[in-house]
Scaffold this active site. Structure first.
Site, PDB file in Angstrom:
ATOM      1  CB  CYS A   1     -40.741 -16.233 -22.383  1.00 44.22           C
ATOM      2  SG  CYS A   1     -39.986 -14.659 -22.816  1.00 44.22           S
TER       3      CYS A   1
ATOM      4  NE  ARG B   1     -41.885 -18.891 -17.141  1.00 44.10           N
ATOM      5  CZ  ARG B   1     -40.801 -19.377 -16.561  1.00 44.10           C
ATOM      6  NH1 ARG B   1     -40.910 -20.112 -15.479  1.00 44.10           N
ATOM      7  NH2 ARG B   1     -39.605 -19.117 -17.040  1.00 44.10           N
TER       8      ARG B   1
ATOM      9  CD1 TRP C   1     -43.188  -9.807 -19.730  1.00 46.17           C
ATOM     10  CD2 TRP C   1     -40.967  -9.523 -19.819  1.00 46.17           C
ATOM     11  NE1 TRP C   1     -42.869  -8.753 -18.905  1.00 46.17           N
ATOM     12  CE2 TRP C   1     -41.507  -8.558 -18.942  1.00 46.17           C
ATOM     13  CE3 TRP C   1     -39.594  -9.536 -20.025  1.00 46.17           C
ATOM     14  CZ2 TRP C   1     -40.736  -7.621 -18.285  1.00 46.17           C
ATOM     15  CZ3 TRP C   1     -38.810  -8.591 -19.378  1.00 46.17           C
ATOM     16  CH2 TRP C   1     -39.385  -7.650 -18.517  1.00 46.17           C
TER      17      TRP C   1
ATOM     18  CG  ASN D   1     -38.232 -18.857 -22.186  1.00 46.35           C
ATOM     19  OD1 ASN D   1     -38.977 -18.415 -23.055  1.00 46.35           O
ATOM     20  ND2 ASN D   1     -38.671 -19.576 -21.171  1.00 46.35           N
ATOM     21  N   GLY D   2     -34.865 -16.080 -22.723  1.00 49.04           N
ATOM     22  CA  GLY D   2     -33.586 -15.477 -22.413  1.00 49.04           C
ATOM     23  C   GLY D   2     -33.188 -14.434 -23.440  1.00 49.04           C
TER      24      GLY D   2
ATOM     25  CD  GLU E   1     -42.556  -8.300   0.162  1.00 52.03           C
ATOM     26  OE1 GLU E   1     -43.416  -9.024  -0.363  1.00 52.03           O
ATOM     27  OE2 GLU E   1     -41.528  -7.918  -0.445  1.00 52.03           O
TER      28      GLU E   1
ATOM     29  CE  LYS F   1     -45.553  -9.201  -2.804  1.00 46.50           C
ATOM     30  NZ  LYS F   1     -44.272  -8.722  -2.921  1.00 46.50           N
TER      31      LYS F   1
ATOM     32  CD  GLU G   1     -44.272  -7.165  -6.685  1.00 46.80           C
ATOM     33  OE1 GLU G   1     -43.358  -7.839  -7.167  1.00 46.80           O
ATOM     34  OE2 GLU G   1     -44.920  -7.533  -5.679  1.00 46.80           O
TER      35      GLU G   1
ATOM     36  CG  HIS H   1     -32.749  13.169   7.768  1.00 40.43           C
ATOM     37  ND1 HIS H   1     -31.763  14.038   8.157  1.00 40.43           N
ATOM     38  CD2 HIS H   1     -33.054  12.421   8.868  1.00 40.43           C
ATOM     39  CE1 HIS H   1     -31.457  13.820   9.425  1.00 40.43           C
ATOM     40  NE2 HIS H   1     -32.231  12.848   9.886  1.00 40.43           N
TER      41      HIS H   1
ATOM     42  CE  LYS I   1     -43.739 -16.371  -8.381  1.00 38.69           C
ATOM     43  NZ  LYS I   1     -44.173 -15.551  -7.236  1.00 38.69           N
TER      44      LYS I   1
END
Length: 611
Positions: free
Chosen positions: A2, A27, A74, A100-101, A484, A488, A491, A507, A606
């Site tokens: 947030c 964020r 958030w 926040n948190g 990576e 991307k 996301e 496999h 973020k």
């Protein structure tokens, strides 16, 4: 996570807070709200959805106030809704807070507040619990800072809280515990925020807050207190970002801008780590030969993109420093009883320096005697402050949730670190290191030239934009970059993207290869081209498309792929810096073709400041 912005001064608080919240949109959030301290009391307005919804709500109101707090939420406790949005009020709406948190013991506290104090809750949030606790203590003490200190004794978790009280106009009070808060000093005005971009162009100086600290702000003063209520001082952060660096500068999305920022960010990160003679100078990380000889194991611990950078770092350090390295996801490291002692070097990698799991893993390792080295982008962040040694990258502000330039500058620091440690330990020669650094110095120009001539990537991304799943394969360092690249794509496009070491295809994963499937094959490691050629043939034989990433001149790769994208030729170890670029661009153009909200993907934040 947030976003928080608070203001006290002579200007219109509403405008400054809304502008600051917009700069924190990267964020991730699902609602926005504002509380203004007016002569009629605290006025709260909040709405689910984007900041535009909040602006529309208040557009016809003449909201003039010199003190206020704002928040983008958030959702963690309670679904996204108007009533669950911040700010929350208590004490007959005479107290308002943003938070926040996560308050871990909110359920027990809520039960106590309902049973013993007959408080009726309006929302499903843990934040409202904190608001009512502050309200109760305010009724007892008549002081907002006293109320917050008392509340801090009762709540558990990682949190930051900013509060205002109608009966104390002209004052903001904030507390920080494992969730970031910074303080900005202006001329006759002061600020708080959860991240630096919110204050760029407003604050003349920016200060960090430590854990369990409280700050009291008026328009003319900033007073920091430690957990024992002693006045303390902080030195301002050395922030070399400017407001232009946080704007899109003509690019359609922040993500694309930040992909194109990479050459300069890499150049800046290298330049600041070389002395006048071109030797590596890692100011902020002191490692003598005696120190390195005493280290028998290295852990690289991180999350997400930083973890994938760490996988490359593991390969580099083992090759050039000859010390065993384990790379671990921070959330796993914390709970697996890793073998750590005074002979262990723990390397924490975090873009924000506030990643909760990485921070807690760092503390766990430190408690067992490990030496802590961090690689972070934000000066004065928690990870940086709690490390024995710290290496800053110079990526500048990264707004897009999907990381790009933070990743490549982390790679640069890992290259320089492995070379520096190798020279110190005498496992590589100064001549070798100088040649390697010279190649790194050439990367920005090669990358920029590639970026300016990458139309083929866009064409292929659009061509395959109807696919619902895409596979990534590679060997050696290419496998790490494949992970990576896959991250991307998932996301920002929301499709099923899957990366695997190419040798593992047989496999199990090869069962998923069929007509029309797209597999992106990285083949930039010269010694492994023949092996990769076999893997690409296995995929093509089942009717799948193979999109290969190879170095210029590797025509053998082209013979085994459906489409090939060539990057400039560099030594194998440096290839990850360049091979990731077409993967970044592919993800961007793929998501754009599917009309995704590219720099604000759903459900993502973020800075992940909760576990």
């Amino acid at each position: 996570m947030c976003g928080i912005v608070g203001y006290v001064g002579k200007r219109n608080a509403k405008d400054i807070i809304i502008d600051g919240l917009k700069r924190l949109e990267y964020r991730g959030y699902d609602s926005a709200g504002i509380a203004l301290l007016t002569d009629k009391g605290i006025l709260v307005r909040k709405r689910v959805g984007g900041i535009a919804n909040l602006e529309n709500l208040i557009s016809d109101e003449n909201l003039s106030a010199n003190v206020g707090i704002g928040h983008t939420r958030w959702a963690t406790h309670g679904a996204p809704s108007d009533v669950n949005s911040h700010p929350h009020t208590a004490f007959n709406d005479r107290i308002s807070i943003v938070h926040n948190g996560i308050i871990e013991n909110y359920a027990e506290l809520k039960h106590m507040l309902v049973k013993e104090h007959k408080i009726e809750f309006k929302s499903e949030t843990d934040t409202e619990v904190a608001a009512h606790l502050i309200g109760l203590h305010y009724e007892e003490t008549g002081s907002l800072e006293d109320a917050i200190f008392e509340t801090a004794k009762e709540i558990k978790g990682a949190y930051s809280i900013v509060a205002v009280a109608a009966d104390e106009p002209g004052k903001l009070v904030a507390i920080r515990n494992d969730a970031p808060i910074i303080v900005g000093k202006g001329n006759g005005e002061n600020f708080v925020a959860s991240d630096i971009p919110a204050l760029l162009g407003y604050a003349e100086e920016i200060y960090p807050m430590g854990n369990s600290e409280v700050v009291v702000l008026t328009e003319d003063s900033i007073t920091f207190y430690n957990s024992k209520r002693k006045v303390i001082t902080h030195n301002p952060l050395d922030v070399n970002w400017d407001i232009d660096a946080a704007e899109k500068e003509g690019f359609e999305h922040f993500l694309l801008k930040e992909i194109f920022d990479q050459p300069n960010a890499i150049r800046e990160t290298i330049k600041r780590r070389l002395d006048s003679k071109g030797n590596i100078n890692l100011e902020g990380a002191t490692f003598t030969k005696e120190i390195l000889d005493d280290i028998n194991k290295i852990y690289i611990v991180a999350c997400g993109t930083s973890y994938y950078a760490g996988l490359v770092g593991k390969a580099l350090i083992e090759k050039y420093v000859k010390i065993p390295v384990e790379t671990d996801v921070a959330s796993e490291f914390r709970y697996r009883d890793a073998i750590v002692d005074k002979h262990t070097l723990f390397i924490a990698i975090s873009q924000s320096g506030e990643t909760s799991d990485t921070l807690q893993a760092l503390r766990e390792a430190k408690a067992h005697g490990a030496r802590i080295l961090s690689i972070v982008n934000v000066v004065g962040s928690s990870v940086a402050r709690e490390s024995d040694d710290c290496l800053y990258t110079w990526a500048g502000p990264e707004i897009s949730v999907a990381s790009t330039k933070a990743y490549t500058t982390q790679l640069i620091m890992l290259y320089l670190l492995s070379l520096y440690m190798g020279i110190t330990k005498k496992t590589v020669t100064k001549k070798f290191a100088k040649e390697f650094v010279d190649e790194l110095l050439a990367i920005p120009d090669k990358m920029l030239d590639y970026l300016n001539n990458a139309k083929e990537v866009e064409k292929l991304a659009v061509k395959f934009s109807d696919k619902k799943q895409i596979f990534y394969i590679g060997r050696g360092l290419d496998a790490h970059v494949a992970f990576e690249g896959s991250l991307k794509l998932k996301e920002i496009s929301y499709i099923n993207s899957f990366a695997i070491q190419a040798g593992e295809l047989k496999h199990g994963t090869i069962a998923l290869m069929e007509e029309g499937v797209v597999t992106i094959a990285l083949s930039t490691q010269d010694a492994l081209i023949s092996k990769m050629a076999s893997n690409m043939q296995e995929v093509k034989a089942r009717g799948a498309y193979v999109l290969a990433i190879a170095k210029e001149g590797n025509d053998k790769v082209k013979d085994h792929s459906s489409y090939t994208l060539f990057i400039p030729r560099v030594r194998d170890e440096i290839a990850p810096l360049l091979s990731v670029v077409p993967l970044q661009l592919f993800a961007y153009y793929f998501a754009k073709a599917n009309d995704r909200p590219i720099h604000k993907p759903r459900n993502l934040a973020k800075s992940v400041t909760v576990e």
